[in-house]
Write a protein that holds these residues in place. Sequence first.
Motif, PDB file in Angstrom:
ATOM      1  N   HIS A 127      12.285 -22.840  -1.628  1.00 32.86           N
ATOM      2  CA  HIS A 127      11.878 -21.481  -1.267  1.00 32.86           C
ATOM      3  C   HIS A 127      13.030 -20.823  -0.505  1.00 32.86           C
ATOM      4  O   HIS A 127      13.509 -21.371   0.492  1.00 32.86           O
ATOM      5  CB  HIS A 127      10.620 -21.499  -0.412  1.00 32.86           C
ATOM      6  N   THR A 128      13.475 -19.669  -0.976  1.00 32.29           N
ATOM      7  CA  THR A 128      14.627 -19.002  -0.373  1.00 32.29           C
ATOM      8  C   THR A 128      14.306 -17.628   0.210  1.00 32.29           C
ATOM      9  O   THR A 128      15.164 -17.024   0.851  1.00 32.29           O
ATOM     10  CB  THR A 128      15.752 -18.854  -1.423  1.00 32.29           C
ATOM     11  N   ARG A 129      13.099 -17.150  -0.006  1.00 35.25           N
ATOM     12  CA  ARG A 129      12.676 -15.856   0.522  1.00 35.25           C
ATOM     13  C   ARG A 129      11.152 -15.856   0.516  1.00 35.25           C
ATOM     14  O   ARG A 129      10.535 -16.551  -0.270  1.00 35.25           O
ATOM     15  CB  ARG A 129      13.197 -14.724  -0.357  1.00 35.25           C
ATOM     16  N   SER A 130      10.564 -15.051   1.385  1.00 33.36           N
ATOM     17  CA  SER A 130       9.109 -14.966   1.440  1.00 33.36           C
ATOM     18  C   SER A 130       8.639 -13.564   1.097  1.00 33.36           C
ATOM     19  O   SER A 130       9.013 -12.600   1.766  1.00 33.36           O
ATOM     20  CB  SER A 130       8.605 -15.327   2.842  1.00 33.36           C
ATOM     21  N   TYR A 190       3.659 -20.484  -4.685  1.00 29.43           N
ATOM     22  CA  TYR A 190       4.801 -20.457  -5.604  1.00 29.43           C
ATOM     23  C   TYR A 190       4.747 -21.661  -6.541  1.00 29.43           C
ATOM     24  O   TYR A 190       5.003 -21.547  -7.742  1.00 29.43           O
ATOM     25  CB  TYR A 190       6.125 -20.499  -4.849  1.00 29.43           C
ATOM     26  N   VAL A 191       4.396 -22.815  -5.983  1.00 31.86           N
ATOM     27  CA  VAL A 191       4.356 -24.040  -6.788  1.00 31.86           C
ATOM     28  C   VAL A 191       3.233 -23.982  -7.821  1.00 31.86           C
ATOM     29  O   VAL A 191       3.406 -24.429  -8.961  1.00 31.86           O
ATOM     30  CB  VAL A 191       4.256 -25.296  -5.887  1.00 31.86           C
ATOM     31  N   VAL A 192       2.083 -23.428  -7.461  1.00 28.94           N
ATOM     32  CA  VAL A 192       0.993 -23.267  -8.433  1.00 28.94           C
ATOM     33  C   VAL A 192       1.457 -22.380  -9.595  1.00 28.94           C
ATOM     34  O   VAL A 192       1.220 -22.705 -10.768  1.00 28.94           O
ATOM     35  CB  VAL A 192      -0.277 -22.682  -7.773  1.00 28.94           C
ATOM     36  N   LEU A 193       2.136 -21.292  -9.279  1.00 28.10           N
ATOM     37  CA  LEU A 193       2.656 -20.414 -10.331  1.00 28.10           C
ATOM     38  C   LEU A 193       3.647 -21.177 -11.210  1.00 28.10           C
ATOM     39  O   LEU A 193       3.551 -21.147 -12.442  1.00 28.10           O
ATOM     40  CB  LEU A 193       3.322 -19.185  -9.703  1.00 28.10           C
ATOM     41  N   GLY A 212      12.875  -7.838  -7.263  1.00 25.04           N
ATOM     42  CA  GLY A 212      13.713  -8.692  -8.095  1.00 25.04           C
ATOM     43  C   GLY A 212      14.485  -9.747  -7.313  1.00 25.04           C
ATOM     44  O   GLY A 212      15.367 -10.402  -7.859  1.00 25.04           O
ATOM     45  N   ARG A 213      14.151  -9.944  -6.036  1.00 25.70           N
ATOM     46  CA  ARG A 213      14.844 -10.933  -5.211  1.00 25.70           C
ATOM     47  C   ARG A 213      14.204 -12.310  -5.402  1.00 25.70           C
ATOM     48  O   ARG A 213      12.973 -12.438  -5.384  1.00 25.70           O
ATOM     49  CB  ARG A 213      14.775 -10.537  -3.738  1.00 25.70           C
ATOM     50  N   ARG A 214      15.036 -13.320  -5.600  1.00 26.80           N
ATOM     51  CA  ARG A 214      14.540 -14.675  -5.814  1.00 26.80           C
ATOM     52  C   ARG A 214      13.859 -15.177  -4.537  1.00 26.80           C
ATOM     53  O   ARG A 214      14.445 -15.154  -3.461  1.00 26.80           O
ATOM     54  CB  ARG A 214      15.682 -15.608  -6.201  1.00 26.80           C
ATOM     55  N   CYS A 215      12.633 -15.659  -4.711  1.00 29.25           N
ATOM     56  CA  CYS A 215      11.863 -16.210  -3.600  1.00 29.25           C
ATOM     57  C   CYS A 215      11.767 -17.728  -3.684  1.00 29.25           C
ATOM     58  O   CYS A 215      11.733 -18.406  -2.650  1.00 29.25           O
ATOM     59  CB  CYS A 215      10.449 -15.630  -3.590  1.00 29.25           C
TER      60      CYS A 215
END
Length: 142
Positions: free
Chosen positions: A89-92, A58-61, A123-126
Amino acid sequence: MSETTTDPGLDWATARGMGALAEKMGLKFVEFSVERSVATMPVEGNTQPVGLMHGGAYVVLGESLGSMSANLHAGPGRLAVGVDINATHTRSATSGVVTGVCTPVHLGRSITVHEIVVTDDQGRRCSTIRITNMIKDAPAAS
C-alpha cells in the motif's frame, strides 16, 4: 445479475458473480478478459476507523479480480484457487471510488500470476497486489 453486454468476459464474470464479500463491499466489474480486468469499489463503507481505505479492502478488490481472471483463463471444467497474495500500500484513498486493473504476469496450465494496480479517483496508485493461483480440475458434481 445485470443485462448482457457486448463483452463476453464481462458477461461471464457477471453471471458467475463475485462472491458475497465483494458484493457487500460494493465491487463492480467494468471490463473483463484474460488479458485485462477492471473493477471499481467505493471508499465509503470500506475504511479504517481513521477514515482511510482499509488495506484489506484493497486486497479484497485485488483477490477478486485476480482469482476471477485466473478462473476465466482456466476454462470449463477447471478451477483456479489462490495460493499466495501480497500487497504493498503506497497511498490511502479517503473518498470516492478506487479502481483495480488486473493484468497477467504469467498464464500457465497449472499456475497463474496476476498484478493488480489500485488507483484513486485522481489516478494515483494506492496499492499494488500480486496473486498466484493454482489451476486444477473442478470437483465432480454430486
